[in-house]
Design a protein around this motif. Structure first.
Motif, mmCIF file in Angstrom:
data_model
loop_
_atom_site.group_PDB
_atom_site.id
_atom_site.type_symbol
_atom_site.label_atom_id
_atom_site.label_comp_id
_atom_site.label_asym_id
_atom_site.label_seq_id
_atom_site.Cartn_x
_atom_site.Cartn_y
_atom_site.Cartn_z
ATOM 1 N N ILE A 9 0.810 -1.099 -0.024
ATOM 2 C CA ILE A 9 0.204 0.064 -0.030
ATOM 3 C C ILE A 9 0.973 1.250 0.082
ATOM 4 C CG2 ILE A 9 -2.157 1.051 1.113
ATOM 5 C CD1 ILE A 9 -2.593 -1.330 2.527
ATOM 6 N N GLY A 12 5.053 5.545 -3.137
ATOM 7 C CA GLY A 12 6.092 6.384 -2.956
ATOM 8 C C GLY A 12 7.548 5.461 -3.370
ATOM 9 N N PRO A 13 8.664 6.247 -2.928
ATOM 10 C CA PRO A 13 10.002 5.326 -3.138
ATOM 11 C C PRO A 13 9.796 4.343 -2.467
ATOM 12 C CG PRO A 13 10.133 7.840 -2.009
ATOM 13 C CD PRO A 13 8.701 7.581 -2.457
ATOM 14 N N ASP A 33 -1.821 2.706 -5.172
ATOM 15 C CA ASP A 33 -1.496 3.867 -5.083
ATOM 16 C C ASP A 33 -2.401 5.061 -5.424
ATOM 17 O OD1 ASP A 33 0.799 5.912 -3.917
ATOM 18 O OD2 ASP A 33 0.383 6.536 -5.908
ATOM 19 N N THR A 42 5.902 19.991 -4.656
ATOM 20 C CA THR A 42 7.158 20.349 -5.376
ATOM 21 C C THR A 42 7.428 20.529 -6.636
ATOM 22 O OG1 THR A 42 9.284 20.780 -4.384
ATOM 23 C CG2 THR A 42 8.459 18.473 -4.674
ATOM 24 N N HIS A 46 15.424 16.635 -5.176
ATOM 25 C CA HIS A 46 16.771 16.584 -5.267
ATOM 26 C C HIS A 46 17.378 15.454 -4.118
ATOM 27 C CE1 HIS A 46 15.515 20.784 -6.065
ATOM 28 N NE2 HIS A 46 16.260 20.702 -7.041
ATOM 29 N N CYS A 136 16.854 19.092 1.052
ATOM 30 C CA CYS A 136 16.227 18.924 -0.210
ATOM 31 C C CYS A 136 16.256 20.269 -1.197
ATOM 32 C CB CYS A 136 14.785 18.446 -0.093
ATOM 33 S SG CYS A 136 14.652 17.081 1.056
ATOM 34 N N ASP A 137 16.070 21.359 -0.307
ATOM 35 C CA ASP A 137 15.773 22.511 -1.310
ATOM 36 C C ASP A 137 16.802 23.871 -0.813
ATOM 37 O OD1 ASP A 137 13.350 21.618 -2.969
ATOM 38 O OD2 ASP A 137 12.798 21.203 -0.700
ATOM 39 N N ASN A 235 -3.675 7.387 8.120
ATOM 40 C CA ASN A 235 -4.344 6.407 7.915
ATOM 41 C C ASN A 235 -4.219 5.545 9.279
ATOM 42 O OD1 ASN A 235 -2.504 4.033 7.201
ATOM 43 N ND2 ASN A 235 -2.371 5.349 5.385
ATOM 44 N N GLY A 268 9.449 3.201 4.865
ATOM 45 C CA GLY A 268 9.186 4.422 4.310
ATOM 46 C C GLY A 268 8.809 5.488 5.648
ATOM 47 N N SER A 276 12.042 12.085 6.127
ATOM 48 C CA SER A 276 13.023 11.354 5.825
ATOM 49 C C SER A 276 13.745 11.987 4.450
ATOM 50 C CB SER A 276 13.432 10.030 6.054
ATOM 51 O OG SER A 276 12.364 9.321 5.109
ATOM 52 N N LEU A 278 13.833 10.686 -0.147
ATOM 53 C CA LEU A 278 13.378 9.746 -1.092
ATOM 54 C C LEU A 278 14.391 8.630 -1.064
ATOM 55 C CD1 LEU A 278 13.166 12.493 -4.037
ATOM 56 C CD2 LEU A 278 11.396 11.049 -3.195
HETATM 57 C C1 LIG Z 1 7.749 19.841 -0.577
HETATM 58 C C2 LIG Z 1 8.706 18.648 -0.244
HETATM 59 C C3 LIG Z 1 9.711 18.706 -1.091
HETATM 60 C C4 LIG Z 1 10.746 17.555 -1.009
HETATM 61 N N1 LIG Z 1 11.830 17.531 -1.724
HETATM 62 C C5 LIG Z 1 12.451 16.429 -1.364
HETATM 63 C C6 LIG Z 1 14.002 16.354 -2.108
HETATM 64 O O1 LIG Z 1 13.908 16.949 -2.904
HETATM 65 N N2 LIG Z 1 14.442 15.264 -2.009
HETATM 66 C C7 LIG Z 1 14.296 14.119 -1.195
HETATM 67 O O2 LIG Z 1 15.053 13.365 -1.231
HETATM 68 N N3 LIG Z 1 12.974 14.305 -0.478
HETATM 69 C C8 LIG Z 1 12.109 15.345 -0.458
HETATM 70 N N4 LIG Z 1 10.980 15.425 0.027
HETATM 71 C C9 LIG Z 1 10.849 14.313 0.975
HETATM 72 C C10 LIG Z 1 10.284 13.216 0.242
HETATM 73 O O3 LIG Z 1 9.154 13.478 -0.479
HETATM 74 C C11 LIG Z 1 9.885 12.007 1.211
HETATM 75 O O4 LIG Z 1 11.028 11.609 1.963
HETATM 76 C C12 LIG Z 1 9.305 10.703 0.583
HETATM 77 O O5 LIG Z 1 8.274 10.890 -0.431
HETATM 78 C C13 LIG Z 1 8.998 9.626 1.529
HETATM 79 O O6 LIG Z 1 8.505 8.423 0.739
HETATM 80 P P1 LIG Z 1 7.479 7.415 1.123
HETATM 81 O O7 LIG Z 1 7.549 6.394 0.309
HETATM 82 O O8 LIG Z 1 7.740 6.940 2.669
HETATM 83 O O9 LIG Z 1 6.280 8.382 1.244
HETATM 84 P P2 LIG Z 1 5.278 9.109 -0.103
HETATM 85 O O10 LIG Z 1 6.424 9.423 -1.166
HETATM 86 O O11 LIG Z 1 4.488 10.073 0.630
HETATM 87 O O12 LIG Z 1 4.530 7.940 -0.704
HETATM 88 C C14 LIG Z 1 3.365 7.387 0.003
HETATM 89 C C15 LIG Z 1 2.447 6.809 -0.920
HETATM 90 O O13 LIG Z 1 1.379 6.081 -0.432
HETATM 91 C C16 LIG Z 1 0.149 6.550 -1.040
HETATM 92 N N5 LIG Z 1 -1.046 6.205 -0.296
HETATM 93 C C17 LIG Z 1 -1.056 6.892 1.105
HETATM 94 N N6 LIG Z 1 -2.507 6.114 1.293
HETATM 95 C C18 LIG Z 1 -2.858 5.500 0.639
HETATM 96 C C19 LIG Z 1 -4.148 4.569 0.477
HETATM 97 N N7 LIG Z 1 -4.869 4.736 1.399
HETATM 98 N N8 LIG Z 1 -4.228 3.911 -0.646
HETATM 99 C C20 LIG Z 1 -3.444 4.078 -1.716
HETATM 100 N N9 LIG Z 1 -2.395 4.676 -1.604
HETATM 101 C C21 LIG Z 1 -2.071 5.424 -0.737
HETATM 102 C C22 LIG Z 1 0.285 7.774 -1.673
HETATM 103 O O14 LIG Z 1 -0.410 8.012 -2.702
HETATM 104 C C23 LIG Z 1 1.764 7.845 -1.733
HETATM 105 O O15 LIG Z 1 2.119 7.863 -3.149
HETATM 106 C C24 LIG Z 1 10.181 16.399 -0.101
HETATM 107 C C25 LIG Z 1 8.849 16.599 0.491
HETATM 108 C C26 LIG Z 1 8.289 17.716 0.478
HETATM 109 C C27 LIG Z 1 6.805 17.840 1.249
#
Ligand SMILES: Cc1cc2nc3c(=O)[nH]c(=O)nc-3n(C[C@H](O)[C@H](O)[C@H](O)COP(=O)(O)OP(=O)(O)OC[C@H]3O[C@@H](n4cnc5c(N)ncnc54)[C@H](O)[C@@H]3O)c2cc1C
Length: 301
Positions: A9, A12-13, A33, A42, A46, A136-137, A235, A268, A276, A278
């Motif tokens: 579920i 993201g990365p 997703d 954003t 980066h 990141c920025d 959630n 994640g 954290s 990506l």
């Molecule tokens: C403004 C901003 C800029 C950023 N810039 C950078 C950067 O430059 N470099 C960097 O390394 N990091 C950056 N980050 C941080 C980065 O986005 C996170 O560290 C990363 O996305 C975390 O990955 P994740 O897979 O844990 O969660 P997420 O990327 O948030 O992915 C979670 C996924 O779960 C899905 N999901 C959630 N609930 C449900 C559900 N009920 N059913 C189906 N799907 C669901 C969502 O659609 C989402 O795609 C930035 C964050 C922000 C807010």
């Protein structure tokens, strides 16, 4: 109903990287997703090796395209609404927003976190000129006149000192918080001004900050900055599945993605409910996939 080896579920990365590893391990995987990844606001991401400056959606598209090479992987654009454990058969039932249910042996929670701001106007600028992570920025905002908007001593102290590395032209806005003399004096020695008045409004154009207006009537010019959001899990899946948390709300794991509940894994940002990157999230997903694959292997060998 088709039975999956693992349902992931969150695409993201963390979830995408776990799915890639599991697909390559010949496991039958469904990845759900709903496009609410935290960085969707954003323009560029980066610091991810080989992908510095990529748009978040392009990053996701490339990852999904790579998954197409693995026939046992399905990617579904659906919101997961709930997850139940069928204890009798040691299986999980996953329910989605379009009234479908899916069965799986293992489940990986990779749903990330979301942020909220005590100053709601920040949302209009977040991801374009206001950010929370200097790694990141910070580079894009280097040497600019920046605002630090934070509301307690610890956050103000930490963020201001960190951002000072990227720009010396900093003004701290505490939005009504009275900063300690010690911190104020530290900042004064670096010519960092502090405004403790309540913020009335933020002004700018199309997400690009131009000034911070205070309730005192002052309007201070700034062209971007850093803020401190509060983070939360969007959630209750981990709670519904009875996974245990520590005193800070982080999931208790074996540091390899296994939660305290058999068959439930986590990866994640949702794991610790804190931010954290990506790269770190992708590595977490990769690690959890090793655990999932090993556990399936041992269950069946
Ligand atoms: C403004 C901003 C800029 C950023 N810039 C950078 C950067 O430059 N470099 C960097 O390394 N990091 C950056 N980050 C941080 C980065 O986005 C996170 O560290 C990363 O996305 C975390 O990955 P994740 O897979 O844990 O969660 P997420 O990327 O948030 O992915 C979670 C996924 O779960 C899905 N999901 C959630 N609930 C449900 C559900 N009920 N059913 C189906 N799907 C669901 C969502 O659609 C989402 O795609 C930035 C964050 C922000 C807010």
């Amino acid at each position: 109903m088709k039975k999956y080896d693992c349902i992931v579920i969150g695409g993201g990365p963390a979830g995408l990287s776990a799915t890639l590893t599991l697909g390559r391990a010949r496991r039958k995987i469904a990845l759900f997703d709903n496009g609410t990844n935290r960085n969707r606001v954003t323009q560029e991401s980066h610091g991810f090796l080989t992908r510095d400056g990529i748009k978040p959606q392009q990053f996701k598209n490339i990852a999904i395209k790579e998954l197409e090479s693995y026939p046992s992987v399905s990617v579904l654009n659906e919101t997961v609404m709930g997850v139940n454990k069928d204890d009798q058969h040691d299986l999980f039932l996953v329910h989605t927003s379009n009234n479908q249910s899916y069965i799986t042996e293992k489940i990986l929670l990779a749903t990330g976190i979301q942020e909220e701001f005590s100053l709601t106007q920040i949302r209009q600028y977040y991801g374009k000129s206001l950010f929370s992570c200097p790694y990141c920025d910070g580079w894009e905002l280097r040497d600019k006149p920046l605002a630090i908007i934070a509301e307690n001593d610890e956050h103000i102290n930490h963020l201001t000192k960190l951002v000072f590395n990227w720009s010396k032209d900093l003004i701290v806005f505490t939005n009504g918080h009275q900063l300690s003399n010690k911190v104020q004096n530290d900042f004064k020695s670096k010519k960092i001004k502090v405004y403790t008045a309540v913020i009335k409004n933020l002004h700018g154009n199309h997400g690009y900050l131009e000034s911070v207006e205070l309730e005192t009537g002052e309007n201070i010019l700034r062209s971007g900055g850093f803020v401190v959001p509060s983070f939360y899990r969007p959630n209750k899946f981990a709670k519904q599945l009875k996974c245990q948390v520590d005193e800070n709300g982080g999931m208790i794991t074996d540091d390899a993605g296994r939660t305290t509940e058999s068959g439930v894994y986590i990866a994640g940002e949702t794991e610790k409910a804190g931010p954290s990157s990506l790269m770190i999230a992708a590595a977490d997903g990769n690690k959890a996939a090793f655990s999932i694959n090993m556990d399936i292997t041992l269950d069946r060998f």
